[in-house]
Design an enzyme around this catalytic site. Structure first.
Site, PDB file in Angstrom:
ATOM      1  N   HIS A  39       2.873   4.325  -1.824  1.00 10.05           N
ATOM      2  CA  HIS A  39       1.410   4.249  -1.896  1.00 10.05           C
ATOM      3  C   HIS A  39       0.818   4.956  -3.098  1.00 10.05           C
ATOM      4  CE1 HIS A  39       1.867   8.263  -0.107  1.00 10.05           C
ATOM      5  NE2 HIS A  39       0.671   8.517  -0.571  1.00 10.05           N
TER       6      HIS A  39
HETATM    7  C1  UD1 Z   1      -4.730   9.427  -0.139  1.00  6.45           C
HETATM    8  C2  UD1 Z   1      -4.558  10.626  -1.067  1.00  6.45           C
HETATM    9  C3  UD1 Z   1      -3.079  10.813  -1.392  1.00  6.45           C
HETATM   10  C4  UD1 Z   1      -2.246  10.896  -0.125  1.00  6.45           C
HETATM   11  C5  UD1 Z   1      -2.524   9.706   0.768  1.00  6.45           C
HETATM   12  C6  UD1 Z   1      -1.797   9.837   2.064  1.00  6.45           C
HETATM   13  C7  UD1 Z   1      -6.322  11.164  -2.716  1.00  6.45           C
HETATM   14  C8  UD1 Z   1      -6.743  11.027  -4.116  1.00  6.45           C
HETATM   15  N1  UD1 Z   1      -5.268  10.425  -2.330  1.00  6.45           N
HETATM   16  O1  UD1 Z   1      -4.305   8.283  -0.842  1.00  6.45           O
HETATM   17  O2  UD1 Z   1      -2.910  11.999  -2.134  1.00  6.45           O
HETATM   18  O3  UD1 Z   1      -0.900  10.937  -0.488  1.00  6.45           O
HETATM   19  O4  UD1 Z   1      -3.938   9.619   1.031  1.00  6.45           O
HETATM   20  O5  UD1 Z   1      -1.617   8.598   2.681  1.00  6.45           O
HETATM   21  O6  UD1 Z   1      -6.910  11.900  -1.978  1.00  6.45           O
HETATM   22  N2  UD1 Z   1      -7.498   2.446   3.393  1.00  6.45           N
HETATM   23  C9  UD1 Z   1      -7.625   1.797   4.605  1.00  6.45           C
HETATM   24  N3  UD1 Z   1      -7.710   2.547   5.743  1.00  6.45           N
HETATM   25  C10 UD1 Z   1      -7.691   3.889   5.717  1.00  6.45           C
HETATM   26  C11 UD1 Z   1      -7.581   4.545   4.491  1.00  6.45           C
HETATM   27  C12 UD1 Z   1      -7.472   3.813   3.342  1.00  6.45           C
HETATM   28  O7  UD1 Z   1      -7.658   0.568   4.666  1.00  6.45           O
HETATM   29  O8  UD1 Z   1      -7.769   4.499   6.799  1.00  6.45           O
HETATM   30  C13 UD1 Z   1      -7.349   1.644   2.155  1.00  6.45           C
HETATM   31  C14 UD1 Z   1      -8.649   1.328   1.445  1.00  6.45           C
HETATM   32  O9  UD1 Z   1      -8.501   0.089   0.841  1.00  6.45           O
HETATM   33  C15 UD1 Z   1      -8.704   2.422   0.385  1.00  6.45           C
HETATM   34  C16 UD1 Z   1      -7.235   2.602   0.021  1.00  6.45           C
HETATM   35  O10 UD1 Z   1      -6.534   2.403   1.240  1.00  6.45           O
HETATM   36  O11 UD1 Z   1      -9.472   2.047  -0.713  1.00  6.45           O
HETATM   37  C17 UD1 Z   1      -6.898   3.964  -0.548  1.00  6.45           C
HETATM   38  O12 UD1 Z   1      -7.345   5.019   0.297  1.00  6.45           O
HETATM   39  P1  UD1 Z   1      -7.617   6.496  -0.306  1.00  6.45           P
HETATM   40  O13 UD1 Z   1      -7.921   7.432   0.804  1.00  6.45           O
HETATM   41  O14 UD1 Z   1      -8.586   6.423  -1.420  1.00  6.45           O
HETATM   42  O15 UD1 Z   1      -6.266   6.868  -0.986  1.00  6.45           O
HETATM   43  P2  UD1 Z   1      -4.778   6.839  -0.426  1.00  6.45           P
HETATM   44  O16 UD1 Z   1      -4.005   5.897  -1.271  1.00  6.45           O
HETATM   45  O17 UD1 Z   1      -4.799   6.650   1.029  1.00  6.45           O
HETATM   46  N1  UDP Z   2       4.052   8.653   8.389  1.00  7.31           N
HETATM   47  C1  UDP Z   2       3.844   8.069   9.640  1.00  7.31           C
HETATM   48  N2  UDP Z   2       3.868   6.705   9.741  1.00  7.31           N
HETATM   49  C2  UDP Z   2       4.096   5.883   8.679  1.00  7.31           C
HETATM   50  C3  UDP Z   2       4.329   6.494   7.404  1.00  7.31           C
HETATM   51  C4  UDP Z   2       4.291   7.885   7.304  1.00  7.31           C
HETATM   52  O1  UDP Z   2       3.642   8.782  10.625  1.00  7.31           O
HETATM   53  O2  UDP Z   2       4.096   4.649   8.839  1.00  7.31           O
HETATM   54  C5  UDP Z   2       3.982  10.140   8.267  1.00  7.31           C
HETATM   55  C6  UDP Z   2       5.233  10.801   7.762  1.00  7.31           C
HETATM   56  O3  UDP Z   2       6.058  11.190   8.833  1.00  7.31           O
HETATM   57  C7  UDP Z   2       4.692  11.993   6.977  1.00  7.31           C
HETATM   58  C8  UDP Z   2       3.314  11.550   6.525  1.00  7.31           C
HETATM   59  O4  UDP Z   2       2.983  10.413   7.303  1.00  7.31           O
HETATM   60  O5  UDP Z   2       4.524  13.124   7.813  1.00  7.31           O
HETATM   61  C9  UDP Z   2       3.306  11.204   5.051  1.00  7.31           C
HETATM   62  O6  UDP Z   2       2.088  10.632   4.727  1.00  7.31           O
HETATM   63  P1  UDP Z   2       1.825   9.810   3.403  1.00  7.31           P
HETATM   64  O7  UDP Z   2       3.103   9.264   2.908  1.00  7.31           O
HETATM   65  O8  UDP Z   2       0.727   8.869   3.704  1.00  7.31           O
HETATM   66  O9  UDP Z   2       1.206  10.888   2.428  1.00  7.31           O
HETATM   67  P2  UDP Z   2       1.798  12.001   1.419  1.00  7.31           P
HETATM   68  O10 UDP Z   2       2.711  12.881   2.184  1.00  7.31           O
HETATM   69  O11 UDP Z   2       2.451  11.271   0.302  1.00  7.31           O
HETATM   70  O12 UDP Z   2       0.585  12.702   0.936  1.00  7.31           O
END
Ligand code: UD1
Ligand code: UDP
Length: 362
Positions: free
Chosen positions: A205
């Site tokens: 992601h």
């Molecule tokens: C965010 C964090 C990242 C973290 C990740 C964990 C920032 C800059 N990024 O990235 O560091 O590793 O969360 O997963 O804070 N969306 C949905 N449903 C949701 C959330 C997001 O559909 O509940 C979609 C939307 O299209 C949105 C995109 O995902 O625009 C990105 O979401 P966003 O929270 O901006 O960043 P992440 O990639 O989730």
């Molecule tokens: N995770 C989960 N379900 C999924 C993918 C990840 O529960 O389908 C959990 C995983 O065990 C870990 C956390 O989500 O604890 C990691 O989140 P993510 O990869 O979104 O974010 P990051 O750690 O890169 O910020």
């Protein structure tokens, strides 16, 4: 001592859970603010359920948006809550926009900030998370560093040593607390018709991997090469960001990929535990794979979590298919699944709350 706890995304909910539980068990007054940066059921409420967490007292309902817009909205909505609640300290965890907003809102009001997972650096300023980490560390009063690497980084950046506490990562608490529950409750392997030890698990992601069409295609080529060399099932619980980019770029995925929606924590622990190999660009999964004794390939050029590589649990392969295939071959033939644990003893939240309250629970 009253503690304000800020969460916003999937990993923050998982890694803050042990701290919330510790506050609850000790009867320490606390409240939870949820920015709702993540809001889809499978990125948000499923974790409150799986981890048996209380509902947040405040939900900022911020949702998705451009960085400034998202962070700015959180600041605006957080400020009156902090003025009203008057916590002694606000805790944030990790490196998301929610973390930066929580730390900045508190700091500007003269409220102490505690940063859990302080001192991580990828030295890659193109990552939005790197800006969030650096800014948060430099306005924090309690810096809860994971290990000696992070401690040294913070000292080098001129942070007052009295503010740094090396405690480990709360990821270890959550994982160790839920391993048994996950084994007892999850039926995910059966549901997906997977054989333990016989599949690859993928997650991706990072903006650098999925927001640029050519990079996402490179990543898919890497998976293609892995499939040609190893044939087995590749399971991919797909992050909503990646899902929306695949749609935007009109990319069709090959049928050998077992694409599933993101799963809850209890299911994901089982998926990780029984994977032959994990391929990921996730921060938390780099740590969990290492703690579970499952080798991983890190789909990044750099990492702010070098420990997994240092102990021999992971290798950085970026989006380079040849590197990934070679590394996988080495891992699978060596069959190595045990190494030193650099990510905490499972009692990290206790250490953190001890430090905040000036007590010693042992
Ligand atoms: C965010 C964090 C990242 C973290 C990740 C964990 C920032 C800059 N990024 O990235 O560091 O590793 O969360 O997963 O804070 N969306 C949905 N449903 C949701 C959330 C997001 O559909 O509940 C979609 C939307 O299209 C949105 C995109 O995902 O625009 C990105 O979401 P966003 O929270 O901006 O960043 P992440 O990639 O989730
Ligand atoms: N995770 C989960 N379900 C999924 C993918 C990840 O529960 O389908 C959990 C995983 O065990 C870990 C956390 O989500 O604890 C990691 O989140 P993510 O990869 O979104 O974010 P990051 O750690 O890169 O910020």
């Amino acid at each position: 001592m009253k503690i304000g706890i800020v969460v916003g995304t999937r990993p923050e909910i998982i890694k803050m859970a042990p701290v919330i539980r510790e506050c609850k068990n000790r009867g320490i007054p606390y409240f939870i603010i949820h920015s709702n940066q993540h809001y889809s059921e499978e990125m948000d409420s499923i974790f409150f359920k799986d981890l048996e967490l209380p509902n947040p007292q405040y939900n900022l309902c911020v949702g998705s948006g451009l960085h400034g817009n998202q962070t700015g909205n959180m600041l605006i909505k957080m400020e009156p809550i902090l003025i009203e609640e008057k916590p002694d300290v606000v805790l944030v965890q990790g490196d998301t926009n929610t973390v930066l907003a929580g730390a900045l809102a508190a700091s500007k009001l003269g409220i102490k900030v505690g940063h859990i997972e302080a001192g991580l650096r990828s030295y890659d300023r193109t990552m939005p998370e790197e800006t969030n980490r650096i800014m948060t560390d430099h306005i924090s009063d309690y810096l809860f560093a994971v290990g000696p690497n992070q401690n040294a980084i913070l000292l080098k950046e001129g942070i007052d040593p009295n503010k740094i506490h090396t405690v480990g990562n709360t990821v270890s608490d959550s994982l160790f607390q839920h391993l048994g529950i996950s084994a007892a409750k999850s039926t995910i392997l059966n549901t997906l018709e997977l054989t333990a030890g016989d599949y690859f698990l993928v997650t991706a992601h990072r903006a650098s991997n999925v927001d640029i069409a050519s990079n996402l295609m490179e990543l898919l080529h890497l998976l293609d090469e892995m499939h040609s060399n190893y044939t087995g099932t590749i399971v991919w619980p797909i992050h909503p960001r990646t899902q929306s980019k695949l749609k935007e770029f009109n990319i069709e995925l090959p049928s050998y990929l077992k694409l599933i929606p993101p799963v809850g924590y209890l299911d994901f622990i089982q998926l990780q535990k029984f994977a032959k190999l994990i391929l990921t660009d996730s921060g938390g999964i780099q740590e969990e794979a290492c703690l579970l004794g499952v080798p991983s390939l890190t789909l990044r050029e750099n990492t702010e979590r070098p420990e997994a590589v240092e102990v021999g649990a992971s290798e950085l392969v970026g989006r380079n298919a040849a590197k990934a295939v070679k590394a996988a071959k080495e891992w699978l033939s060596a069959g190595k699944t045990s190494w030193e644990n650099p990510f905490g003893d499972g009692h990290v939240a206790e250490h953190i709350v001890d430090i905040l309250t000036g007590t010693n629970s042992k």
